[in-house]
Design a protein around this motif. Structure first.
Motif, mmCIF file in Angstrom:
data_model
loop_
_atom_site.group_PDB
_atom_site.id
_atom_site.type_symbol
_atom_site.label_atom_id
_atom_site.label_comp_id
_atom_site.label_asym_id
_atom_site.label_seq_id
_atom_site.Cartn_x
_atom_site.Cartn_y
_atom_site.Cartn_z
ATOM 1 N N ALA A 1 0.720 -1.257 0.071
ATOM 2 C CA ALA A 1 0.109 -0.091 0.055
ATOM 3 C C ALA A 1 0.815 1.234 0.004
ATOM 4 C CB ALA A 1 -0.843 0.005 1.358
ATOM 5 N N THR A 2 0.543 2.473 -0.583
ATOM 6 C CA THR A 2 1.404 3.566 -0.720
ATOM 7 C C THR A 2 1.300 4.203 0.601
ATOM 8 O OG1 THR A 2 -0.477 4.839 -1.690
ATOM 9 C CG2 THR A 2 1.047 3.795 -3.230
ATOM 10 N N GLU A 3 0.342 4.297 1.178
ATOM 11 C CA GLU A 3 0.124 5.045 2.535
ATOM 12 C C GLU A 3 -1.448 4.544 3.103
ATOM 13 O OE1 GLU A 3 -0.815 9.219 1.656
ATOM 14 O OE2 GLU A 3 -0.857 8.422 -0.526
ATOM 15 N N PRO A 4 -1.506 4.910 4.188
ATOM 16 C CA PRO A 4 -2.768 4.751 5.025
ATOM 17 C C PRO A 4 -3.959 4.910 4.446
ATOM 18 C CG PRO A 4 -1.061 5.402 6.777
ATOM 19 C CD PRO A 4 -0.733 5.766 5.337
ATOM 20 N N GLY A 5 -5.033 4.195 4.265
ATOM 21 C CA GLY A 5 -6.403 4.576 3.657
ATOM 22 C C GLY A 5 -6.716 3.413 2.408
ATOM 23 N N THR A 6 -5.851 2.643 2.206
ATOM 24 C CA THR A 6 -6.363 1.462 1.234
ATOM 25 C C THR A 6 -7.457 0.775 1.962
ATOM 26 O OG1 THR A 6 -4.598 -0.015 1.735
ATOM 27 C CG2 THR A 6 -4.311 1.563 -0.274
ATOM 28 N N VAL A 7 -8.130 0.024 1.245
ATOM 29 C CA VAL A 7 -9.244 -0.811 2.058
ATOM 30 C C VAL A 7 -9.317 -2.061 1.021
ATOM 31 C CG1 VAL A 7 -10.853 1.306 2.532
ATOM 32 C CG2 VAL A 7 -11.112 0.249 0.175
ATOM 33 N N LEU A 8 -10.119 -3.134 1.702
ATOM 34 C CA LEU A 8 -10.050 -4.447 0.991
ATOM 35 C C LEU A 8 -10.392 -4.535 -0.168
ATOM 36 C CD1 LEU A 8 -9.436 -7.314 1.876
ATOM 37 C CD2 LEU A 8 -11.938 -7.542 2.710
ATOM 38 N N ASP A 9 -11.554 -3.519 -0.596
ATOM 39 C CA ASP A 9 -12.010 -3.655 -1.972
ATOM 40 C C ASP A 9 -10.786 -3.208 -3.037
ATOM 41 O OD1 ASP A 9 -14.217 -3.578 -3.429
ATOM 42 O OD2 ASP A 9 -14.066 -1.643 -3.886
ATOM 43 N N ASN A 10 -9.850 -2.616 -2.718
ATOM 44 C CA ASN A 10 -8.420 -2.441 -3.555
ATOM 45 C C ASN A 10 -8.135 -3.929 -3.853
ATOM 46 O OD1 ASN A 10 -7.851 0.271 -1.387
ATOM 47 N ND2 ASN A 10 -8.179 0.567 -3.705
ATOM 48 N N GLU A 11 -7.852 -4.776 -3.094
ATOM 49 C CA GLU A 11 -7.402 -6.144 -3.220
ATOM 50 C C GLU A 11 -8.470 -6.804 -4.207
ATOM 51 O OE1 GLU A 11 -5.094 -9.002 -3.892
ATOM 52 O OE2 GLU A 11 -4.607 -7.466 -2.647
ATOM 53 N N THR A 12 -9.860 -6.788 -4.131
ATOM 54 C CA THR A 12 -10.654 -7.088 -5.362
ATOM 55 C C THR A 12 -10.406 -6.593 -6.638
ATOM 56 O OG1 THR A 12 -12.380 -7.591 -3.453
ATOM 57 C CG2 THR A 12 -13.059 -7.418 -5.657
ATOM 58 N N TRP A 13 -10.380 -5.215 -6.465
ATOM 59 C CA TRP A 13 -9.980 -4.761 -7.948
ATOM 60 C C TRP A 13 -8.530 -4.977 -8.524
ATOM 61 C CZ3 TRP A 13 -13.397 -2.189 -10.900
ATOM 62 C CH2 TRP A 13 -14.573 -1.689 -10.006
ATOM 63 N N VAL A 14 -7.701 -5.411 -7.644
ATOM 64 C CA VAL A 14 -6.356 -5.846 -8.074
ATOM 65 C C VAL A 14 -6.524 -7.129 -8.876
ATOM 66 C CG1 VAL A 14 -4.015 -6.899 -7.526
ATOM 67 C CG2 VAL A 14 -4.739 -4.590 -6.550
ATOM 68 N N ARG A 15 -7.316 -8.120 -7.970
ATOM 69 C CA ARG A 15 -7.555 -9.499 -8.513
ATOM 70 C C ARG A 15 -8.403 -9.393 -9.790
ATOM 71 N NH1 ARG A 15 -12.220 -12.002 -8.464
ATOM 72 N NH2 ARG A 15 -12.951 -10.856 -6.928
ATOM 73 N N ARG A 16 -9.415 -8.685 -10.052
ATOM 74 C CA ARG A 16 -9.962 -8.254 -11.242
ATOM 75 C C ARG A 16 -9.488 -8.055 -12.262
ATOM 76 N NH1 ARG A 16 -15.274 -5.315 -9.925
ATOM 77 N NH2 ARG A 16 -16.008 -6.238 -12.097
ATOM 78 N N LYS A 17 -8.547 -6.784 -12.135
ATOM 79 C CA LYS A 17 -7.850 -6.215 -13.045
ATOM 80 C C LYS A 17 -6.493 -7.348 -13.675
ATOM 81 C CE LYS A 17 -8.169 -1.588 -11.609
ATOM 82 N NZ LYS A 17 -7.576 -0.437 -11.146
ATOM 83 N N ARG A 18 -6.215 -8.085 -12.587
ATOM 84 C CA ARG A 18 -5.121 -8.847 -13.188
ATOM 85 C C ARG A 18 -5.641 -10.172 -13.883
ATOM 86 N NH1 ARG A 18 -3.732 -11.249 -8.014
ATOM 87 N NH2 ARG A 18 -2.431 -9.541 -7.681
ATOM 88 N N ASN A 19 -6.929 -10.602 -13.792
ATOM 89 C CA ASN A 19 -7.512 -11.570 -14.503
ATOM 90 C C ASN A 19 -7.855 -11.079 -15.979
ATOM 91 O OD1 ASN A 19 -7.552 -13.371 -12.219
ATOM 92 N ND2 ASN A 19 -9.733 -12.921 -11.689
ATOM 93 N N THR A 20 -8.305 -9.987 -15.845
ATOM 94 C CA THR A 20 -8.501 -9.486 -17.355
ATOM 95 C C THR A 20 -7.259 -9.213 -18.258
ATOM 96 O OG1 THR A 20 -10.311 -8.097 -16.490
ATOM 97 C CG2 THR A 20 -9.204 -7.055 -18.400
ATOM 98 N N VAL A 21 -6.158 -8.855 -17.641
ATOM 99 C CA VAL A 21 -4.782 -8.733 -18.098
ATOM 100 C C VAL A 21 -4.454 -10.172 -18.452
ATOM 101 C CG1 VAL A 21 -2.451 -7.955 -18.163
ATOM 102 C CG2 VAL A 21 -4.129 -6.597 -17.166
ATOM 103 N N LEU A 22 -4.530 -11.096 -17.774
ATOM 104 C CA LEU A 22 -4.142 -12.514 -18.123
ATOM 105 C C LEU A 22 -4.984 -12.980 -19.255
ATOM 106 C CD1 LEU A 22 -3.569 -14.049 -14.553
ATOM 107 C CD2 LEU A 22 -1.837 -14.195 -16.290
ATOM 108 N N ARG A 23 -6.254 -12.895 -19.084
ATOM 109 C CA ARG A 23 -7.369 -13.567 -20.134
ATOM 110 C C ARG A 23 -6.906 -12.904 -21.427
ATOM 111 N NH1 ARG A 23 -13.775 -15.009 -19.650
ATOM 112 N NH2 ARG A 23 -13.927 -15.627 -21.732
ATOM 113 N N TRP A 24 -7.003 -11.744 -21.616
ATOM 114 C CA TRP A 24 -7.096 -11.073 -22.968
ATOM 115 C C TRP A 24 -5.581 -10.412 -23.345
ATOM 116 C CZ3 TRP A 24 -11.422 -10.804 -19.829
ATOM 117 C CH2 TRP A 24 -12.393 -11.094 -20.394
ATOM 118 N N GLY A 25 -4.329 -10.574 -22.685
ATOM 119 C CA GLY A 25 -3.253 -10.291 -22.849
ATOM 120 C C GLY A 25 -3.014 -8.856 -23.171
#
Length: 189
Positions: A70-94
């Motif tokens: 995390a860059t600084e205080p204030g990130t939330v669990l939802d950021n991890e969900t977005w990371v997972r979903r963005k990662r999956n998109t890049v993996l699937r479509w390249g």
């Protein structure tokens, strides 16, 4: 210094992502560390209007996380969900999650024409992201900027995925692009 707005032309984005200027000479755990630290420093240097707490995650295509912070205080669990979903998109479509968004928007007449919810709905429909039992496979993917493919010269396919989550989606994308270019340039020829 503020981030520049990224292109909204999917052809330009994909050409950029596959160009030598954005292709690593090699990619190791040390490279991931260098890139991750550079991203954190760049995020912390953003002007007040663009800077927000963000999560940086770099993983190999096999799912192994090689850098995350995390860059600084204030990130939330939802950021991890977005990371997972963005990662999956890049993996699937390249391609980057931003490039996928711009491809969907282009099919609807462009960024200024298509409403955000229309772009999302088109993505879900086009790729049949609803499971056969009615579950929401779409929850595994998203077309919001910030997921970016790592390519290595001489290697077929993707090697890793860089994701930033926390800023406006176009800024998530822009900071990754800017920093990847700088780290690749530092690797030299």
């Amino acid at each position: 210094m503020a981030l520049a707005a990224p292109s909204t032309d999917p052809a330009v984005l994909i050409a950029q992502e596959t160009s030598d200027e954005y292709t690593f000479r090699s990619f190791t755990a040390e490279t991931a560390w260098t890139l991750g630290v550079a991203l954190r420093e760049r995020l912390l240097s953003l002007p007040q209007g663009q800077r927000k707490p963000a999560l940086i995650s770099i993983s190999l295509t096999n799912g192994q996380v090689v850098f995350q912070c995390a860059t600084e205080p204030g990130t939330v669990l939802d950021n991890e969900t977005w990371v997972r979903r963005k990662r999956n998109t890049v993996l699937r479509w390249g391609v980057s999650s931003w490039a996928m968004r711009m491809k969907m928007a282009a099919g609807l007449g462009g960024v200024g024409v298509a409403a955000a919810d229309e772009v999302e709905a088109t993505f879900v429909k086009k790729f049949t992201l609803v499971s056969s039992n009615g579950g929401a496979v779409a929850d595994d993917y998203c077309i919001h900027g910030g997921g970016y493919p790592v390519r290595v010269r001489g290697v077929e396919g993707l090697v890793a995925i860089v994701v930033v989550s926390g800023l406006k989606q176009e800024d998530d994308h822009a900071v990754v692009v800017e920093t990847v270019r700088e780290v690749v340039a530092a690797q030299g020829e």
